[in-house]
Scaffold this active site. Sequence first.
Site, PDB file in Angstrom:
ATOM      1  N   GLY A 106       0.827  -1.215   0.000  1.00 36.66           N
ATOM      2  CA  GLY A 106       0.000   0.000   0.000  1.00 36.66           C
ATOM      3  C   GLY A 106       0.854   1.255   0.000  1.00 36.66           C
ATOM      4  O   GLY A 106       0.395   2.330   0.392  1.00 36.66           O
ATOM      5  N   GLY A 107       2.083   1.132  -0.477  1.00 31.43           N
ATOM      6  CA  GLY A 107       3.036   2.249  -0.407  1.00 31.43           C
ATOM      7  C   GLY A 107       2.764   3.377  -1.391  1.00 31.43           C
ATOM      8  O   GLY A 107       3.429   4.412  -1.330  1.00 31.43           O
ATOM      9  N   ALA A 108       1.788   3.194  -2.280  1.00 32.24           N
ATOM     10  CA  ALA A 108       1.418   4.305  -3.167  1.00 32.24           C
ATOM     11  C   ALA A 108       0.168   5.023  -2.653  1.00 32.24           C
ATOM     12  O   ALA A 108      -0.372   5.899  -3.329  1.00 32.24           O
ATOM     13  CB  ALA A 108       1.188   3.792  -4.593  1.00 32.24           C
ATOM     14  N   GLY A 109      -0.285   4.632  -1.467  1.00 28.69           N
ATOM     15  CA  GLY A 109      -1.454   5.284  -0.862  1.00 28.69           C
ATOM     16  C   GLY A 109      -1.035   6.455   0.010  1.00 28.69           C
ATOM     17  O   GLY A 109       0.133   6.867   0.016  1.00 28.69           O
ATOM     18  N   PHE A 110      -1.980   6.964   0.765  1.00 24.50           N
ATOM     19  CA  PHE A 110      -1.746   8.169   1.571  1.00 24.50           C
ATOM     20  C   PHE A 110      -0.695   7.925   2.663  1.00 24.50           C
ATOM     21  O   PHE A 110       0.382   8.538   2.667  1.00 24.50           O
ATOM     22  CB  PHE A 110      -3.103   8.594   2.152  1.00 24.50           C
ATOM     23  CG  PHE A 110      -3.050   9.616   3.241  1.00 24.50           C
ATOM     24  CD1 PHE A 110      -2.273  10.765   3.111  1.00 24.50           C
ATOM     25  CD2 PHE A 110      -3.808   9.444   4.399  1.00 24.50           C
ATOM     26  CE1 PHE A 110      -2.243  11.714   4.123  1.00 24.50           C
ATOM     27  CE2 PHE A 110      -3.787  10.392   5.398  1.00 24.50           C
ATOM     28  CZ  PHE A 110      -3.002  11.520   5.283  1.00 24.50           C
ATOM     29  N   ILE A 111      -0.966   7.003   3.566  1.00 30.42           N
ATOM     30  CA  ILE A 111      -0.032   6.773   4.681  1.00 30.42           C
ATOM     31  C   ILE A 111       1.187   5.990   4.199  1.00 30.42           C
ATOM     32  O   ILE A 111       2.321   6.276   4.585  1.00 30.42           O
ATOM     33  CB  ILE A 111      -0.732   6.034   5.841  1.00 30.42           C
ATOM     34  CG1 ILE A 111      -1.933   6.853   6.344  1.00 30.42           C
ATOM     35  CG2 ILE A 111       0.241   5.768   6.984  1.00 30.42           C
ATOM     36  CD1 ILE A 111      -2.849   6.097   7.293  1.00 30.42           C
ATOM     37  N   GLY A 112       0.942   4.999   3.327  1.00 27.19           N
ATOM     38  CA  GLY A 112       2.045   4.187   2.816  1.00 27.19           C
ATOM     39  C   GLY A 112       3.104   5.037   2.138  1.00 27.19           C
ATOM     40  O   GLY A 112       4.311   4.826   2.332  1.00 27.19           O
TER      41      GLY A 112
ATOM     42  N   LYS B  70     -11.321  -4.560   8.788  1.00 24.07           N
ATOM     43  CA  LYS B  70     -10.020  -4.316   9.428  1.00 24.07           C
ATOM     44  C   LYS B  70      -9.918  -5.128  10.727  1.00 24.07           C
ATOM     45  O   LYS B  70      -8.859  -5.674  11.044  1.00 24.07           O
ATOM     46  CB  LYS B  70      -9.825  -2.830   9.714  1.00 24.07           C
ATOM     47  CG  LYS B  70      -9.608  -1.964   8.489  1.00 24.07           C
ATOM     48  CD  LYS B  70      -8.354  -2.292   7.703  1.00 24.07           C
ATOM     49  CE  LYS B  70      -7.075  -1.974   8.437  1.00 24.07           C
ATOM     50  NZ  LYS B  70      -5.890  -2.180   7.560  1.00 24.07           N
TER      51      LYS B  70
ATOM     52  N   THR C 234      -6.592   0.418  12.302  1.00 24.55           N
ATOM     53  CA  THR C 234      -7.292   1.657  12.625  1.00 24.55           C
ATOM     54  C   THR C 234      -7.947   1.591  14.005  1.00 24.55           C
ATOM     55  O   THR C 234      -8.272   0.497  14.484  1.00 24.55           O
ATOM     56  CB  THR C 234      -8.384   1.908  11.557  1.00 24.55           C
ATOM     57  OG1 THR C 234      -9.287   2.886  12.021  1.00 24.55           O
ATOM     58  CG2 THR C 234      -9.194   0.648  11.277  1.00 24.55           C
ATOM     59  N   ASP C 235      -8.189   2.758  14.599  1.00 21.82           N
ATOM     60  CA  ASP C 235      -8.929   2.777  15.868  1.00 21.82           C
ATOM     61  C   ASP C 235     -10.416   2.478  15.664  1.00 21.82           C
ATOM     62  O   ASP C 235     -11.143   2.244  16.632  1.00 21.82           O
ATOM     63  CB  ASP C 235      -8.757   4.128  16.585  1.00 21.82           C
ATOM     64  CG  ASP C 235      -9.290   5.319  15.796  1.00 21.82           C
ATOM     65  OD1 ASP C 235      -9.657   5.153  14.611  1.00 21.82           O
ATOM     66  OD2 ASP C 235      -9.338   6.434  16.376  1.00 21.82           O
ATOM     67  N   GLU C 236     -10.857   2.467  14.389  1.00 23.33           N
ATOM     68  CA  GLU C 236     -12.289   2.238  14.140  1.00 23.33           C
ATOM     69  C   GLU C 236     -12.724   0.820  14.532  1.00 23.33           C
ATOM     70  O   GLU C 236     -13.906   0.562  14.691  1.00 23.33           O
ATOM     71  CB  GLU C 236     -12.626   2.527  12.675  1.00 23.33           C
ATOM     72  CG  GLU C 236     -12.297   3.959  12.303  1.00 23.33           C
ATOM     73  CD  GLU C 236     -12.864   4.415  10.961  1.00 23.33           C
ATOM     74  OE1 GLU C 236     -13.897   3.866  10.544  1.00 23.33           O
ATOM     75  OE2 GLU C 236     -12.268   5.301  10.350  1.00 23.33           O
TER      76      GLU C 236
ATOM     77  N   TYR D 246     -16.083  -1.395   6.552  1.00 25.11           N
ATOM     78  CA  TYR D 246     -14.632  -1.123   6.571  1.00 25.11           C
ATOM     79  C   TYR D 246     -14.019  -1.562   7.890  1.00 25.11           C
ATOM     80  O   TYR D 246     -13.070  -2.358   7.921  1.00 25.11           O
ATOM     81  CB  TYR D 246     -14.368   0.377   6.335  1.00 25.11           C
ATOM     82  CG  TYR D 246     -12.972   0.806   6.739  1.00 25.11           C
ATOM     83  CD1 TYR D 246     -11.844   0.303   6.077  1.00 25.11           C
ATOM     84  CD2 TYR D 246     -12.766   1.700   7.788  1.00 25.11           C
ATOM     85  CE1 TYR D 246     -10.565   0.686   6.448  1.00 25.11           C
ATOM     86  CE2 TYR D 246     -11.485   2.092   8.168  1.00 25.11           C
ATOM     87  CZ  TYR D 246     -10.386   1.577   7.504  1.00 25.11           C
ATOM     88  OH  TYR D 246      -9.112   1.943   7.884  1.00 25.11           O
TER      89      TYR D 246
END
Length: 355
Positions: free
Chosen positions: A10-16, A164, A135-137, A160
């Site tokens: 997932g390194g092309a995503g936001f956090i990644g 997770k 995630t905390d969700e 979601y």
Amino acid sequence: MAELRSIVTGGAGFIGSALVRHLVGKGEEVLTIDALTYAGNRTSLKAVEGKANHRFVQADIRDAAAMHAAIASFRPTRILHLAAESHVDRSITGAADFISTNVVGTFTLLEAARGYWQGLGAAEQQAFRFLHVSTDEVYGSLGAEGLFTEDTPYDPSSPYSASKAASDHLAKAWQRTYGLPVVVSNCSNNYGPYHFPEKLIPLTILNALQGRELPVYGAGQNVRDWLYVEDHARALDLIARQGRIGATYNVGGRNERRNVDVVRRICAELDAALPDLAGPRERLIRFVADRPGHDARYAIDATRLESELGWRAQEDFDSGIAKTVRWYLDNEWWWGPLRAAYDGARLGLVQAGAR
Ligand SMILES: NC(=O)c1ccc[n+]([C@@H]2O[C@H](COP(=O)([O-])OP(=O)(O)OC[C@H]3O[C@@H](n4cnc5c(N)ncnc54)[C@H](O)[C@@H]3O)[C@@H](O)[C@H]2O)c1
């Protein structure tokens, strides 16, 4: 210390991509694995393109053969697993990809990691880590008081967060059953540069910039605990290095804000940076139908991460949001094409009679 060789899924995503930029910037060897879904962009990795210590493989974590091959040829000392379907509204409209990528994909990756790890020598086995990023969700919703700790029971509300939660359980089971050296992290809402324009903060910045309406779900009273993405990237690196095998670490910046206050803050930042002749941008706020199953409040107790590993968030919400707004003002080259391709249609509403 032996050389760290990190696979980031997932390194092309936001956090990644924030994590990849961080690790490559430190001189580590990094292999990014990403399927490049709508949420993944090679442009988010522009800063590391051409660097000798970064490689990119376009592959799907559900593809067992591709995962085995990538791991066998790169020979990582650790895997930092972030690839996921991540947008709650999309999960409500269509949950299948969330089950498939987040649950089956994580299972496939865990199996590939286990096969590789079992073939390592004793010292390499001991040094190896699999960081499962979550995630905390998964903890569900809080009332007005209290914080999520690592011992809070799982109680997910959306497709979601349920997917997770399932993947977290798989990662922990692979540690207990097979001995794979897994560590799990559960983080609060992130914001910052390279955030896909469907999420609240980038959507608000770009709509406000373009004089469009600013949708706020319900009465805007839902509280999130915001963390600047680069603080999360540093936390992930640290947890993967020094976290206890089998342990969970909550990550959060102790920066709770109501959604409506986040939107107002962004309006104020933009008004100061680039005044709108038509008047303050708060006038664009529109309260719209709430998200079904919308959790009221998330807030993280990050004491374990702070006291055991010495991590501290470097940005508070005010400094982080100022940086973020400035980044969007300066980087239309990144968001312009995404914004043009993404229609911004409202997702995640359940039709009347369907619940
Ligand atoms: N964004 C947040 O606020 C937040 C908070 C806590 C935890 N997390 C978790 O952090 C991780 C990253 O979140 P994000 O916000 O960067 O998400 P994102 O949607 O921006 O990025 C996800 C990346 O995964 C890739 N991907 C999706 N399906 C894939 C598949 N089947 N195979 C390979 N790659 C695939 C996408 O192309 C994309 O690059 C997720 O696991 C998410 O659950 C996110």
